[in-house]
Design an enzyme around this catalytic site. Structure first.
Site, mmCIF file in Angstrom:
data_model
loop_
_atom_site.group_PDB
_atom_site.id
_atom_site.type_symbol
_atom_site.label_atom_id
_atom_site.label_comp_id
_atom_site.label_asym_id
_atom_site.label_seq_id
_atom_site.Cartn_x
_atom_site.Cartn_y
_atom_site.Cartn_z
ATOM 1 N N SER A 133 0.829 -1.200 0.000
ATOM 2 C CA SER A 133 0.000 0.000 0.000
ATOM 3 C C SER A 133 0.865 1.251 0.000
ATOM 4 O O SER A 133 1.686 1.448 0.903
ATOM 5 C CB SER A 133 -0.915 0.016 1.226
ATOM 6 O OG SER A 133 -1.556 1.256 1.348
ATOM 7 N N HIS B 177 -1.142 -1.356 -4.161
ATOM 8 C CA HIS B 177 -2.425 -1.097 -3.523
ATOM 9 C C HIS B 177 -2.584 0.405 -3.303
ATOM 10 O O HIS B 177 -1.738 1.039 -2.660
ATOM 11 C CB HIS B 177 -2.495 -1.842 -2.187
ATOM 12 C CG HIS B 177 -3.853 -1.858 -1.567
ATOM 13 N ND1 HIS B 177 -4.839 -2.729 -1.965
ATOM 14 C CD2 HIS B 177 -4.384 -1.112 -0.565
ATOM 15 C CE1 HIS B 177 -5.923 -2.530 -1.229
ATOM 16 N NE2 HIS B 177 -5.680 -1.539 -0.379
ATOM 17 N N ASP C 153 -5.069 3.211 -1.757
ATOM 18 C CA ASP C 153 -6.214 3.480 -0.884
ATOM 19 C C ASP C 153 -6.829 4.823 -1.256
ATOM 20 O O ASP C 153 -6.188 5.865 -1.129
ATOM 21 C CB ASP C 153 -5.776 3.501 0.577
ATOM 22 C CG ASP C 153 -5.399 2.121 1.078
ATOM 23 O OD1 ASP C 153 -6.266 1.231 1.056
ATOM 24 O OD2 ASP C 153 -4.241 1.931 1.489
ATOM 25 N N MET D 248 -9.667 7.369 -0.227
ATOM 26 C CA MET D 248 -10.571 7.736 0.865
ATOM 27 C C MET D 248 -11.173 9.101 0.576
ATOM 28 O O MET D 248 -10.471 10.013 0.112
ATOM 29 C CB MET D 248 -9.803 7.778 2.187
ATOM 30 C CG MET D 248 -9.057 6.507 2.524
ATOM 31 S SD MET D 248 -8.217 6.650 4.129
ATOM 32 C CE MET D 248 -7.163 5.199 4.090
ATOM 33 N N HIS E 123 -8.468 0.414 -3.862
ATOM 34 C CA HIS E 123 -9.423 0.106 -2.794
ATOM 35 C C HIS E 123 -10.182 1.388 -2.482
ATOM 36 O O HIS E 123 -9.625 2.317 -1.902
ATOM 37 C CB HIS E 123 -8.655 -0.415 -1.576
ATOM 38 C CG HIS E 123 -9.503 -0.629 -0.373
ATOM 39 N ND1 HIS E 123 -8.958 -0.758 0.899
ATOM 40 C CD2 HIS E 123 -10.847 -0.747 -0.203
ATOM 41 C CE1 HIS E 123 -9.923 -0.943 1.768
ATOM 42 N NE2 HIS E 123 -11.076 -0.932 1.130
ATOM 43 N N MET F 178 -12.548 3.446 -0.483
ATOM 44 C CA MET F 178 -13.253 3.661 0.782
ATOM 45 C C MET F 178 -14.019 4.963 0.641
ATOM 46 O O MET F 178 -13.662 6.002 1.194
ATOM 47 C CB MET F 178 -12.244 3.693 1.936
ATOM 48 C CG MET F 178 -11.659 2.326 2.245
ATOM 49 S SD MET F 178 -10.265 2.367 3.389
ATOM 50 C CE MET F 178 -8.916 2.579 2.216
ATOM 51 N N MET G 134 -11.253 -6.624 5.585
ATOM 52 C CA MET G 134 -10.479 -5.674 6.363
ATOM 53 C C MET G 134 -10.091 -6.298 7.699
ATOM 54 O O MET G 134 -10.954 -6.811 8.425
ATOM 55 C CB MET G 134 -11.285 -4.403 6.601
ATOM 56 C CG MET G 134 -11.569 -3.589 5.352
ATOM 57 S SD MET G 134 -10.067 -3.006 4.524
ATOM 58 C CE MET G 134 -9.320 -1.987 5.822
ATOM 59 N N ASP H 110 -6.301 -6.862 4.406
ATOM 60 C CA ASP H 110 -5.725 -5.514 4.423
ATOM 61 C C ASP H 110 -5.823 -4.958 5.834
ATOM 62 O O ASP H 110 -6.924 -4.802 6.364
ATOM 63 C CB ASP H 110 -6.492 -4.618 3.444
ATOM 64 C CG ASP H 110 -5.951 -3.195 3.388
ATOM 65 O OD1 ASP H 110 -4.930 -2.911 4.037
ATOM 66 O OD2 ASP H 110 -6.562 -2.371 2.684
#
Length: 225
Positions: free
Chosen positions: A8, A32, A34, A36, A65, A67, A136, A174
């Site tokens: 990540s 990866h 993230d 958000m 990913h 979120m 998660m 993760d």
């Protein structure tokens, strides 16, 4: 079982993402990312323009990913931007099957993410619609949290459901994954490993990835777990 490592970049130097990806390019399988939005989770991180630029510059495929709230609206854009895998949260999506099919149509793998308290069983019949399930192992939204051992039984149940479905679905974990926890994850059925601080907190991120892979591959997984 093939083990895939997806470091990540949340824990990397965000001012030099091209360079940070290059540091792991010879050791990792995916990157990866993230995403958000400051609503589904409190933090705000990378968005679509950065992902588009990183996809063009990265030697590794991007594993995004999301979120975010309303992934039905936002997720297809990440596939169009070049992400090879796009994962959205069960807790936020309105029409998971429709979204998964749209992501696949756009050429990306479709992933379904579940928070620690979200059971997998309601999605058992839908597993063939996805290419990956992400469990998660921390609460989403912050890096560097301790691993939640309480997710391991759900991980085993998910692996059993995947095998019973006959579908080719990767099982990703993760959160809090490092040398001291990766073996438990693989023993429970994970085959796609996200690691952030364990990789980018090391002096040599590539060697950290190799060490995680060695630890994972030495696990002897019992059929049926």
């Amino acid at each position: 079982m093939t083990i895939r490592i997806s470091p990540s970049v949340l824990n990397a130097d965000l001012s030099d993402l091209r360079g940070e990806v290059a540091r792991i390019a010879d050791a990792a399988d995916w990157v990866h990312v993230d995403v958000m939005d400051g609503h589904f989770v409190p933090n705000l991180t990378l968005g679509l323009p950065v992902v588009e630029r990183l996809a063009a510059a990265s030697a590794l495929p991007l594993d995004c990913h999301l979120m975010v709230e309303d992934p039905d609206r936002w997720a297809p854009g990440y596939a169009e931007a070049g992400a090879r895998s796009v994962t959205f949260h069960a807790e936020a999506v309105g029409a998971p099957v429709r979204l998964a099919r749209e992501l696949r149509r756009l050429g990306a793998r479709a992933g379904l993410a579940l928070n620690p308290a979200t059971p997998v069983e309601p999605y058992a019949d839908l597993l063939p619609e996805f290419d990956m399930v992400l469990l998660m192992t921390v609460e989403p939204g912050f890096g560097g949290q301790p691993f939640l051992d309480g997710v391991l039984p759900k991980l085993r149940r998910t692996r059993a459901l995947v095998e019973a479905s006959g579908a080719d679905v990767w099982l990703q974990v993760d959160g809090g994954v490092r040398a001291s926890t990766i073996e438990r994850c693989v023993e429970a059925g994970a085959d796609m490993i996200v690691a952030g601080s364990a990789v980018y907190g090391a002096d040599d991120p590539a060697e950290a990835v190799r060490a995680l892979r060695r630890a994972a591959e030495q696990v002897q997984v019992t059929p049926g777990r």
